[in-house]
Write an enzyme that holds these catalytic residues in place. Structure first.
Site, PDB file in Angstrom:
ATOM      1  CG  ASP A 177      -3.726  -9.887   3.468  1.00 20.27           C
ATOM      2  OD1 ASP A 177      -3.446  -9.222   4.489  1.00 20.27           O
ATOM      3  OD2 ASP A 177      -3.851  -9.371   2.344  1.00 20.27           O
ATOM      4  CD  GLN A 203      -2.728  -1.292   2.458  1.00 17.75           C
ATOM      5  OE1 GLN A 203      -2.486  -0.573   3.434  1.00 17.75           O
ATOM      6  NE2 GLN A 203      -3.660  -2.221   2.472  1.00 17.75           N
ATOM      7  CE  LYS A 235      -1.441  -6.389   7.384  1.00 19.74           C
ATOM      8  NZ  LYS A 235      -1.194  -5.607   6.162  1.00 19.74           N
ATOM      9  NE  ARG A 294      -7.234 -10.472   4.556  1.00 20.42           N
ATOM     10  CZ  ARG A 294      -7.768 -10.581   3.328  1.00 20.42           C
ATOM     11  NH1 ARG A 294      -8.447 -11.659   2.985  1.00 20.42           N
ATOM     12  NH2 ARG A 294      -7.618  -9.611   2.447  1.00 20.42           N
TER      13      ARG A 294
HETATM   14  C1  S3P Z   1      -2.587  -4.901   0.399  1.00 23.77           C
HETATM   15  C2  S3P Z   1      -1.393  -4.934   1.047  1.00 23.77           C
HETATM   16  C3  S3P Z   1      -1.230  -5.510   2.376  1.00 23.77           C
HETATM   17  C4  S3P Z   1      -2.385  -6.435   2.719  1.00 23.77           C
HETATM   18  C5  S3P Z   1      -3.717  -5.820   2.428  1.00 23.77           C
HETATM   19  C6  S3P Z   1      -3.823  -5.479   0.955  1.00 23.77           C
HETATM   20  C7  S3P Z   1      -2.644  -4.279  -0.927  1.00 23.77           C
HETATM   21  O1  S3P Z   1      -1.191  -4.465   3.322  1.00 23.77           O
HETATM   22  O2  S3P Z   1      -2.312  -6.828   4.070  1.00 23.77           O
HETATM   23  O3  S3P Z   1      -4.751  -6.721   2.759  1.00 23.77           O
HETATM   24  O4  S3P Z   1      -3.629  -4.474  -1.662  1.00 23.77           O
HETATM   25  O5  S3P Z   1      -1.680  -3.584  -1.282  1.00 23.77           O
HETATM   26  P1  S3P Z   1       0.160  -3.640   3.617  1.00 23.77           P
HETATM   27  O6  S3P Z   1       0.505  -2.850   2.418  1.00 23.77           O
HETATM   28  O7  S3P Z   1      -0.184  -2.770   4.792  1.00 23.77           O
HETATM   29  O8  S3P Z   1       1.171  -4.678   3.954  1.00 23.77           O
END
Ligand code: S3P
Length: 433
Positions: free
Chosen positions: A319, A171, A346, A392
């Site tokens: 996840d 993200q 999370k 989840r």
């Molecule tokens: C995601 C990245 C992960 C993941 C989330 C979705 C994404 O989070 O846990 O469910 O779509 O880029 P982080 O970027 O905080 O690791």
């Protein structure tokens, strides 16, 4: 914030048998939806995620001037703003979705106008400094509320940056790339552990040029995006609940068609194989640079073995860790999870809730700051599960309940709708009792 909570009763199963095609991947749908809304022209998507999170992304982008039309079941058309959003004049509600808030922060930091991003109670507790910091290095004006949402952005022209992410986060990487897309010069993101690369693949599909090395991705801005047509692959993180459920029963035989198998997302298949499950991948093909295939899983008569998930693998499987922990008592040798401190920030503190709910089912489990040790060879009993409003956790313990003695009551079951509204119906379809 929702005040009503739904309960679901999970009865034990004998095995998992059948064939499913799962709704579109949440991560890819967020990116396709956001990029299409930003691009010039009209994009068309089939099998778009049915989860509330992706609906939050679409609603925010509509509030910023994009047009979203539902054209058929799970199919949408998105007409974009051609690189220039219209400030909404009201806060943008990201709901429960960290992806929406973090990725959109990068997109909006380089736009003209002021924007406020808000979220629900869970999202308002989650760390946002990780996006503020790199954006501030680019010269952005981003104001947080004690490190959290609401996020207020006063958009302006930015300068390119070379940034090394301190925590592995796709993200955050995406946030920086979306700011870099609109910024003069070359913006580079370096990551020690490679996180999911859907943004890189999606940006290319929408016409952007990026360069990649083993541990970095660079984008030279400004660049314009064009519309695309795409079928979103099935969500492998949703599939994880069914794959783990199937792995629990020697009589299982489950086929999941058109599943996203991007190598940065598919580590669960290796872990389940290491535990002894038999996995076959059929019909592998590439769609908009994303790998898609059909996965068949059967489970060995002797049951599952043991494994450790740590280091980079923990980040790639972040996840899927709750459901792996939830099936761990039923393995013969247990599962050890480390280097997964991110689980604590999370949608809930997933380590705390995994430990609490495993104990409620009578399991022995040891908690660590960055993971858990769950011994194998345990017998669990049905219990009341506190999902903490976390999708989840609700789904992971529905899977644990399938092999418990007696019935398991999932509290806050409606949270599954954040990523996978069809979860309970599909589980009922393939669980033989
Ligand atoms: C995601 C990245 C992960 C993941 C989330 C979705 C994404 O989070 O846990 O469910 O779509 O880029 P982080 O970027 O905080 O690791």
């Amino acid at each position: 914030m929702s005040t009503t909570t739904e309960e679901r009763l999970i009865r034990p199963a004998r095995n998992i048998v059948g064939s499913l095609r799962l709704p579109g991947d949440k991560s890819i749908s967020h990116r396709y939806g956001m990029l299409a809304a930003f691009a010039a022209g009209t994009s068309r998507f089939t099998n778009f995620s049915t989860g509330a999170d992706c609906a939050s992304t679409l609603a925010c982008m509509e509030a910023l001037g994009a047009k979203v039309t539902k054209t058929a079941e799970n199919a949408i058309e998105v007409t974009g703003v051609a690189g220039k959003v219209v400030p909404a004049g009201h806060p943008l509600d990201c709901g429960n979705s960290g992806s929406t808030m973090r990725m959109m922060s990068g997109l909006l930091a380089a736009q003209d106008g002021s924007f406020t991003l808000v979220g629900d109670e869970s999202l308002s507790r989650r760390p946002m400094e990780r996006v503020r910091k790199p954006l501030a290095e680019m010269g952005a004006d981003v104001v947080l509320t004690e490190g959290h949402a609401p996020v207020t952005i006063h958009g302006r022209a930015l300068k390119a940056v070379d940034y090394t992410t301190p925590v592995p986060s796709a993200q955050v990487k995406t946030c920086i790339l979306l700011a870099g897309l609109q910024t003069e010069g070359t913006t580079t993101v370096r990551e020690a552990i490679r996180t999911r690369d859907h943004s890189e693949l999606a940006l290319r599909a929408f016409g952007a040029k990026l360069t990649r090395t083993v541990d970095s991705v660079s984008i030279a801005g400004p660049q314009a995006l064009h519309a695309i047509d795409a079928a979103v692959p099935g969500d492998i993180s949703s599939a994880a609940f069914f794959l783990c459920a199937a792995a629990l029963f020697p009589g299982s035989n489950l086929v999941l068609a058109q599943l996203g198998l991007n190598p940065t997302r598919a580590a669960l298949l290796d872990v389940l194989t290491a535990l002894g499950a038999h996995i076959a991948v059929l019909d592998l093909e590439e769609k908009n640079a994303e790998l898609v295939g059909t996965v068949q899983i059967t489970s060995p008569p002797e049951g599952l073995g043991s494994t450790t998930v740590s280091g980079g693998l923990a980040a790639q499987l972040i996840d899927e860790l709750p459901v792996l922990a939830a099936i761990a008592p039923y393995t013969s040798g247990g599962i050890r999870i480390r280097d997964a401190k991110e689980l604590r920030v999370k949608e809930s503190d997933r380590i705390a809730l995994v430990v609490k709910n495993l104990r409620a089912m009578g399991a022995e489990v040891e908690e660590f700051e960055d993971g858990v040790d769950v011994p194998g060879g345990q017998t669990l009993h049905g219990a009341t599960i506190d999902s903490g409003g976390d999708h989840r956790i609700a789904m992971a313990f529905s899977v644990a309940g399938l092999r418990a003695e007696g019935e398991t009551l999932i509290q806050g079951a409606e949270s599954a709708g954040i990523s996978f509204p069809e979860f309970f119906d599909l589980l009922d379809r393939v669980a033989e009792r």
